[in-house]
Design an enzyme around this catalytic site. Structure first.
Site, PDB file in Angstrom:
ATOM      1  N   GLU A 150       5.838  -4.269   9.851  1.00 27.73           N
ATOM      2  CA  GLU A 150       4.907  -4.255   8.719  1.00 27.73           C
ATOM      3  C   GLU A 150       5.113  -2.961   7.951  1.00 27.73           C
ATOM      4  O   GLU A 150       5.301  -1.897   8.546  1.00 27.73           O
ATOM      5  CB  GLU A 150       3.460  -4.352   9.210  1.00 27.73           C
ATOM      6  CG  GLU A 150       2.410  -4.260   8.097  1.00 27.73           C
ATOM      7  CD  GLU A 150       0.983  -4.363   8.633  1.00 27.73           C
ATOM      8  OE1 GLU A 150       0.774  -5.114   9.606  1.00 27.73           O
ATOM      9  OE2 GLU A 150       0.090  -3.672   8.100  1.00 27.73           O
ATOM     10  N   GLU A 205      -2.386   1.950   1.304  1.00 24.64           N
ATOM     11  CA  GLU A 205      -3.697   1.566   1.814  1.00 24.64           C
ATOM     12  C   GLU A 205      -4.689   2.653   1.440  1.00 24.64           C
ATOM     13  O   GLU A 205      -4.355   3.842   1.388  1.00 24.64           O
ATOM     14  CB  GLU A 205      -3.688   1.398   3.333  1.00 24.64           C
ATOM     15  CG  GLU A 205      -3.059   0.114   3.830  1.00 24.64           C
ATOM     16  CD  GLU A 205      -3.248  -0.054   5.327  1.00 24.64           C
ATOM     17  OE1 GLU A 205      -3.956  -0.987   5.739  1.00 24.64           O
ATOM     18  OE2 GLU A 205      -2.672   0.754   6.081  1.00 24.64           O
TER      19      GLU A 205
END
Length: 548
Positions: free
Chosen positions: A436, A441
């Site tokens: 990933e 974020e």
């Protein structure tokens, strides 16, 4: 026998008896105290035969100890050399040349510190000699080594059973990665001096007052144990060091075949509970070693040293490897649902993160040239919040390149927007084996921090491999979030400033196609507590571009 013991501080007793002050006694139930029994030691000299009754000359002895009610074992080999074993097995190389008798003390520990001990006598032949390594290590007189901070993987971790020695697969620090971090900068100031004292090697470790401790051992020295950290540690004094044959079994030029053994629990800069280091390579100015982590024999930690103390240079401006635009979304037209898939619902266990929103097809739309994904506080299919999550799975997937997103982020405690990627084989191999890449974020509970993170085997969830950067106006202004991904590295940037770099290695999952995901979550393991007054907020994306 179950014992209840009255504990008083002896100093306080003496003080109170002098001053005539009374105190209240406290009772602590220590539970069952059981001493180990039936302690037996088996010692097998390596290479022992009728022709070589005292071994093959390596001086190596395999010890196996058993005892009833024992939790741990300590082996005391003499000359300040000790080792703790959890399973009763230990291997030690005795390095005094010739045939010599040794007395080894073994202590078995049970509950509440109860112990039993015994001794074993062994007669061992050693003719091990490595004058070349001895000369390179000490310079023939004295030599000081420093952590090779400018080299990739100067600190790393990988499987103990064999790995890419120069670039360990679980973790490899990038040059100067720890510089400037309060918790770990002490690693880069250590001085490790090896000297000849007659025919013996001695070692002096100057840590300038602090040592970098692995998180597993930090609590034993006053740390929190939440992460690796610098702690006060007295490193004064000179200890004995010996060289012995390596017992790791590595072959094919991966090791010199020699190990360094430190007396009195000595170690090399990074404390991992090990006192034996295998020399993978050494020359006049560089040394690469590894040690098996004391509390986890499945892992080996890697360290690189140099004879010159290096200082961090001003980083050069980032230069991209990819400048040809191959795919873009400018969001001037309605969202292309032939390209973007809506993932709806709350997934399993809140998409694996305890998230509180329910994803719909209604919360993502193109408005005034921007993709707008809005999280709202509204009852939706039994959940208190709604939002959207869209992906390019099966429609646009690629390997390597530079991804660039110009975006403005939502605000409010509990918001968790993300621009990220997932390995296309996730359904076959599972997560995190698929890999990933979290390009960006952000959580509203930490308004000014941007995260760039990688999840892969051995580094996922709360132990993921990532970095952060502080910015201003994340929710009121657009910023450019960039991730550049090549066969050699993955780099994270905000507005052109690099804040995290990962050394891509051949064993990583980052050598396959990935697809893009855009979403705004609420709460969950990372998003945290949601503001009770939250109503709605949006992530706005001006464009999304891929260069190769």
């Amino acid at each position: 026998m179950k014992s209840t013991i009255n504990l008083k501080n002896i100093f306080l007793l003496l003080l109170l008896s002098t001053l005539g002050v009374s105190c209240v006694e406290e009772e602590y139930d220590l539970g069952e105290i059981t001493s180990p029994s039936n302690l037996n030691v088996n010692a097998q000299v390596v290479g022992q035969s009728e022709e070589m009754p005292y071994g093959d000359g390596s001086g190596t002895v395999n010890f196996s100890v058993t005892a009833d009610n024992a939790m741990t074992y300590k082996f005391i080999y003499g000359e300040g050399v000790e080792e703790v074993s959890y399973d009763g097995n230990s291997t030690h190389s005795f390095n005094k040349n010739g045939v010599n008798d040794y007395v080894v003390t073994v202590i078995a520990y049970g509950t509440a510190g109860a112990s039993a001990n015994t001794t074993a006598e062994v007669t061992v032949f050693s003719d091990f000699s490595d004058p070349e390594t001895e000369l390179l290590l000490t310079g023939g007189s004295t030599k000081t080594w420093y952590v090779a901070v400018s080299q990739p993987a100067h600190l790393g971790v990988g499987p103990a059973t064999g790995d890419n020695m120069d670039n360990p697969s679980y973790y490899a620090a990038v040059p100067f990665e720890k510089a400037g971090e309060e918790i770990s900068s002490c690693l880069y100031t250590d001085e490790l001096t090896f000297s000849m004292n007659g025919e013996n090697i001695v070692y002096n470790y100057n840590n300038n007052g602090q040592t970098f401790f692995n998180a597993s051992y930090a609590p034993d020295f006053g740390g929190t144990g939440a992460e690796d950290e610098c702690l006060d540690y007295d490193s004064e004094g000179t200890i004995n060091v010996s060289l012995s044959p390596s017992t790791s079994g590595l072959t094919g030029g991966q090791t010199t075949g020699t190990a360094i053994n430190f007396a009195e629990d000595g170690f090399m800069s990074y404390y991992i509970g090990a006192s034996t280091y295998e020399i993978l390579s050494i020359d006049e100015s560089s040394m690469h070693v590894r040690a098996v982590m004391g509390n986890d024999p499945a892992l080996a930690w890697y360290l690189k040293f140099t004879t010159s103390q290096e200082e961090e240079e001003e980083p050069a401006p980032f230069e991209t490897e990819y400048d040809e635009l191959v795919w873009d979304q400018e969001f001037e037209e309605p969202l292309d649902t032939d390209l973007w898939n809506f993932e709806t619902g709350n997934g399993e266990n809140g998409w694996g993160n305890q998230e509180k929103q329910y994803y719909t097809t209604e919360n993502a739309e193109v408005v005034d040239g921007n993709l707008v994904i809005t999280a709202k506080a509204e009852e939706t299919s039994g959940f208190d919040y709604s939002s959207s999550r869209i992906t390019t799975e099966d429609n646009y997937e690629f390997m390597y390149g530079r991804v660039e997103a110009r975006a403005k982020l939502p605000e409010g405690a509990g918001t968790w927007p993300a621009i990220w990627m997932l390995g296309s084989n996730y359904a076959e191999v599972g997560w995190p084996d698929s890999g990933e890449i979290d390009i960006m974020e952000h959580v509203g509970n930490d308004q000014n921090t941007i995260h760039g993170t990688l999840h892969y085997p051995g580094r996922s969830g709360g132990n993921a491999d990532g970095g952060t950067i502080e910015i201003e106006n994340a929710s009121s202004e657009f910023h450019i979030y960039t991730m550049e991904w090549s066969p050699e590295r993955i780099v994270f940037l905000v507005d052109g400033e690099v804040y995290h770099t990962y050394t891509n290695n051949p064993n990583s999952p980052y050598h396959q196609d990935f697809f893009l995901i855009l979403n705004v979550a609420m709460g969950g393991n990372f998003g945290g507590a949601i503001d009770a007054a939250f109503e709605e907020s949006s992530m706005e994306i001006d464009y999304l571009r891929v260069y190769q």
